[in-house]
Design an enzyme around this catalytic site. Structure first.
Site, PDB file in Angstrom:
ATOM      1  N   ASP A   1       3.086 -10.262   3.428  1.00  0.00           N
ATOM      2  CA  ASP A   1       1.633 -10.465   3.466  1.00  0.00           C
ATOM      3  C   ASP A   1       1.247 -11.821   2.863  1.00  0.00           C
ATOM      4  OD1 ASP A   1      -0.133  -8.601   4.606  1.00  0.00           O
ATOM      5  OD2 ASP A   1       0.178  -7.174   2.969  1.00  0.00           O
TER       6      ASP A   1
ATOM      7  N   GLN B   1      -0.596  -1.567   2.403  1.00  0.00           N
ATOM      8  CA  GLN B   1      -1.892  -1.712   3.072  1.00  0.00           C
ATOM      9  C   GLN B   1      -3.025  -1.648   2.045  1.00  0.00           C
ATOM     10  OE1 GLN B   1      -2.221  -2.533   6.255  1.00  0.00           O
ATOM     11  NE2 GLN B   1      -4.443  -2.528   6.188  1.00  0.00           N
TER      12      GLN B   1
ATOM     13  N   LYS C   1       0.781  -2.173  13.180  1.00  0.00           N
ATOM     14  CA  LYS C   1       1.893  -2.945  12.613  1.00  0.00           C
ATOM     15  C   LYS C   1       3.236  -2.299  12.967  1.00  0.00           C
ATOM     16  CE  LYS C   1      -1.219  -4.699   9.102  1.00  0.00           C
ATOM     17  NZ  LYS C   1      -1.730  -4.761   7.723  1.00  0.00           N
TER      18      LYS C   1
END
Ligand code: GUN
Length: 303
Positions: A124, A101, A57
């Protein structure tokens, strides 16, 4: 024969690179008017798979002109410390997107963490506000994996309208939002969706009806050739690490689909790796640019 040699392959790696190049131009234009978009990624603990994903990422961000910051926190931090950190990032105008995460260590309540992130910075798309907007067909941030799958289906001109679409796996990250997106009343959707899970009876019977099959359960090789119909479009979201003493890393990645028996019957199929995975990262970049645009007043109100 490598999976890259098949004619019916959906090449997620190639498409994701195309998208990152497109985004690089958009982000360069955006950054002439305003500071570049910024993504802050938090990782708690030292899970090796999470470290790999987070690295991808950060790398993709720099590839397309997004500023990124990686915050690494020890695995034993109190939940409250993480929550306080997130609140400060919510209030920090120099940050456009925040990503924590997952999975988090067991002592931290994942849902509480997700709900702490401002919906306006939730790149997200896991916050209930953003998931709710998908159900009302007024989506803001769409979770990156389902968004990437929608993009693949569109770029490979896969007809979804009226099709039997079978999704295996009911996670909040993939299965549930995927079901909502594909059953929405809109072009590129309008599918007839069946969502299967661990308590579903007769999965093979349901899978055999699928025009489009999306497997997202985390069970290596679950879907085999004899289960699917001729001409099915197969999207494999599985990223299972399977021990392999012959591999350099001691493991190799396997999808939820047994590629060797399903590929000959499929009209299109994603490989693992180089299928859905790279698309997830590309969509995160897209969401981060959107967050920055919305933060600069480009778009309607978001709390
Ligand atoms: N862990 C596995 N997939 C994801 C994802 O898409 N986002 C985050 N934050 N964590 C994950």
């Amino acid at each position: 024969m490598k999976s890259g040699d098949f004619e019916n392959l959906i090449d997620g790696k190639m498409i994701s690179e195309e998208i990152l190049s497109e985004l690089k131009i958009e982000i360069s234009d955006f950054s002439k008017k305003s500071r570049p978009p910024k993504l802050t990624v938090l990782i708690v603990g030292e899970d090796p798979a999470s470290q790999v994903y987070v690295g991808m990422k950060v790398k993709a961000s720099s590839k397309c002109g997004i500023d990124s910051e990686l915050i690494e926190m020890p695995g034993d931090i109190p939940e409250e410390t993480l929550i306080e950190r997130l609140k400060r990032l919510n209030d920090d105008d120099s940050v456009d997107g925040i990503l924590v995460q997952l999975p988090l260590p067991d002592h931290i309540n994942e849902q509480k963490v997700i709900e702490t992130i401002s919906p306006a910075k939730d790149v997200d798309g896991f916050h209930p506000y953003n998931l709710g907007r998908i159900i009302s067909e007024k989506a803001r941030f769409i979770p990156c994996t389902p968004k990437g799958i929608m993009e693949l289906l569109s770029r490979y001109s896969v007809e979804t309208e009226g099709k039997e679409i079978v999704i295996i796996g009911r996670s909040l990250i993939v299965g549930k939002p995927m079901a909502m997106l594909l059953s929405a009343k809109s072009s590129g959707a309008n599918g007839t969706v069946t969502l299967c899970h661990s308590r579903t009876k007769n999965i093979p019977g349901i899978v055999s009806r699928a025009d489009i099959l999306i497997a997202a359960v985390g069970s290596p090789g679950l879907i085999t050739g004899e289960m699917v119909r001729e001409g099915v479009v197969v999207i494999d979201v599985g990223m299972n690490r399977v021990d392999d003493p012959k591999a350099k890393k001691g493991y190799h990645l396997e999808g939820d689909v047994d590629f060797s028996s399903v590929q000959p019957k499929a009209s299109l199929i994603t490989p693992v790796p180089r299928g859905v995975g790279p698309m997830t990262v590309a969509m995160l970049m897209k969401n981060t640019l959107q967050a920055a645009e919305w933060a600069r007043g480009d778009g309607d109100d978001i709390q």
